[in-house]
Design an enzyme around this catalytic site. Structure first.
Site, mmCIF file in Angstrom:
data_model
loop_
_atom_site.group_PDB
_atom_site.id
_atom_site.type_symbol
_atom_site.label_atom_id
_atom_site.label_comp_id
_atom_site.label_asym_id
_atom_site.label_seq_id
_atom_site.Cartn_x
_atom_site.Cartn_y
_atom_site.Cartn_z
ATOM 1 N N LEU A 14 39.982 1.248 69.861
ATOM 2 C CA LEU A 14 38.856 1.870 70.547
ATOM 3 C C LEU A 14 39.313 2.977 71.479
ATOM 4 C CD1 LEU A 14 35.841 1.975 71.285
ATOM 5 C CD2 LEU A 14 36.288 0.157 72.972
ATOM 6 N N THR A 32 46.374 7.409 78.061
ATOM 7 C CA THR A 32 47.536 6.661 78.526
ATOM 8 C C THR A 32 47.908 5.548 77.557
ATOM 9 O OG1 THR A 32 46.378 4.949 79.791
ATOM 10 C CG2 THR A 32 46.715 7.086 80.875
ATOM 11 N N ASP A 56 51.742 1.361 81.620
ATOM 12 C CA ASP A 56 51.641 -0.078 81.378
ATOM 13 C C ASP A 56 50.726 -0.593 82.479
ATOM 14 O OD1 ASP A 56 51.910 -2.843 81.433
ATOM 15 O OD2 ASP A 56 54.085 -2.834 81.203
ATOM 16 N N ASN A 83 40.188 0.386 79.263
ATOM 17 C CA ASN A 83 40.032 -0.109 77.903
ATOM 18 C C ASN A 83 41.150 -1.044 77.465
ATOM 19 O OD1 ASN A 83 39.312 0.085 74.879
ATOM 20 N ND2 ASN A 83 41.332 1.061 74.986
ATOM 21 N N SER A 134 34.743 -5.255 79.399
ATOM 22 C CA SER A 134 34.789 -6.705 79.458
ATOM 23 C C SER A 134 34.594 -7.204 78.031
ATOM 24 C CB SER A 134 33.715 -7.233 80.410
ATOM 25 O OG SER A 134 33.699 -8.642 80.443
ATOM 26 N N TYR A 148 41.314 -15.857 77.387
ATOM 27 C CA TYR A 148 40.613 -14.575 77.284
ATOM 28 C C TYR A 148 39.332 -14.584 78.112
ATOM 29 C CZ TYR A 148 38.713 -10.381 74.975
ATOM 30 O OH TYR A 148 38.200 -9.141 74.701
ATOM 31 N N LYS A 152 38.167 -12.267 81.339
ATOM 32 C CA LYS A 152 36.975 -11.427 81.276
ATOM 33 C C LYS A 152 35.895 -11.885 82.261
ATOM 34 C CE LYS A 152 38.417 -8.514 78.161
ATOM 35 N NZ LYS A 152 38.701 -7.100 78.512
ATOM 36 N N THR A 183 37.818 -3.303 65.952
ATOM 37 C CA THR A 183 38.934 -2.686 66.667
ATOM 38 C C THR A 183 40.221 -3.372 66.220
ATOM 39 O OG1 THR A 183 38.812 -4.256 68.501
ATOM 40 C CG2 THR A 183 37.411 -2.298 68.638
#
Length: 280
Positions: A14, A32, A56, A83, A134, A148, A152, A183
């Site tokens: 993405l 980045t 990073d 992202n 998120s 995960y 989030k 993605t």
């Protein structure tokens, strides 16, 4: 109007779609990633409106360096799109404490680090927009998602609170909660799959890993369309504080809202009467 947009995790998935579309729209893009030379190559090589720089997100020093590089090159930062992220899958007991820490370090502390580095720039400008990815997993907990979802859910609380902190300086915030998009989150470079270590979970772990891997490449959401939606939001004077991305995310959030209302009502008889007797 051209804006300076800093995108984390721009080397693939993405993030690449966002950066590529932003460049095509005439924006100045700070793309980045851990390997900036690969980021630049992925986006078509050197361009006047492109700065590919190392970041990073787990490193606060990297975050400050990237923000300074953006200002040195383009003079300002109008939009930050947090992202970058990864996925440590598994049942809670089979996720090691080290993996849990890594999950939260990337998905929660990562965007915090970058935002911490960018906010002084936006406050000086008295203008800016923080967009943080998120997930519907930030609203709805699910099997095999303990690490995960924890990261989030943390993003959700942090961003909701941050909104109130920085609104007086004309800095907007948007939480983005995608459902399943095609993605690269489920590829091995982004996902750490658990090894069966506890007999009670072994059969379920093996079956669930196979099921999740079979989803990869079959998700209903189109990341290019999501990137376009995010850039549309980035161009709005009054962007939403929360954006549900994908029909599955909207359905999941609606079901969760109804569930919360039902739980609140079910708590009323016992929960309404817990105050001190002398309280007004």
């Amino acid at each position: 109007m051209s804006k300076v947009i800093l995108v984390t995790g721009a080397g693939r998935g993405l993030g690449t779609d966002i950066a590529r579309q932003a460049l095509a729209a005439g924006h100045q893009v700070v793309a980045t990633g851990r390997r900036p030379e690969e980021v630049e190559k992925t986006l078509g090589g050197p361009q006047d409106n492109l700065l590919a720089t190392k970041l990073d997100v787990t490193s606060l020093d990297d975050a400050h360096a990237a923000a300074q590089a953006a200002v040195d090159r383009f003079g300002r930062i109008d939009i930050l799109i947090n992202n970058a992220g990864n996925f440590y899958a598994g049942f809670f007991e089979e996720i090691s404490p080290e993996h849990m820490h890594r999950q939260i370090a990337t998905n929660l502390y990562g965007p915090m680090n970058v935002t911490r580095a960018v906010l002084p720039v936006m406050r000086r400008q008295r203008d800016g927009h923080i967009i943080t990815l998120s997930s519907i997993a930030g609203l709805v907990g699910a099997e095999f998602n303990a690490a995960y979802a924890a990261s989030k859910f943390g993003v959700e609380g942090w961003m909701e609170s941050l909104h109130h902190d920085i609104a007086p300086y004309n800095i907007r915030t948007t939480i983005v909660e995608p459902g399943f998009f095609r993605t690269e989150l489920l590829v091995d470079a982004s996902t750490t799959w658990p090894e069966p270590t506890i007999d009670d979970y072994a059969e379920r772990t093996t079956a669930t890993v196979e099921a999740w891997k079979s989803i990869n490449g079959q998700q209903p959401g189109d990341p290019a369309k999501l990137a376009h939606a995010l850039l549309t939001i980035a161009g709005q004077d009054q962007p939403p504080q929360r954006f549900l991305a994908g029909a599955d995310a909207i359905e999941g959030a609606t079901a969760k809202a109804k569930e919360l209302l039902a739980q609140a009502e079910a708590s009323r008889e016992l929960g309404d009467n817990l105050g001190h007797d002398d309280a007004a």
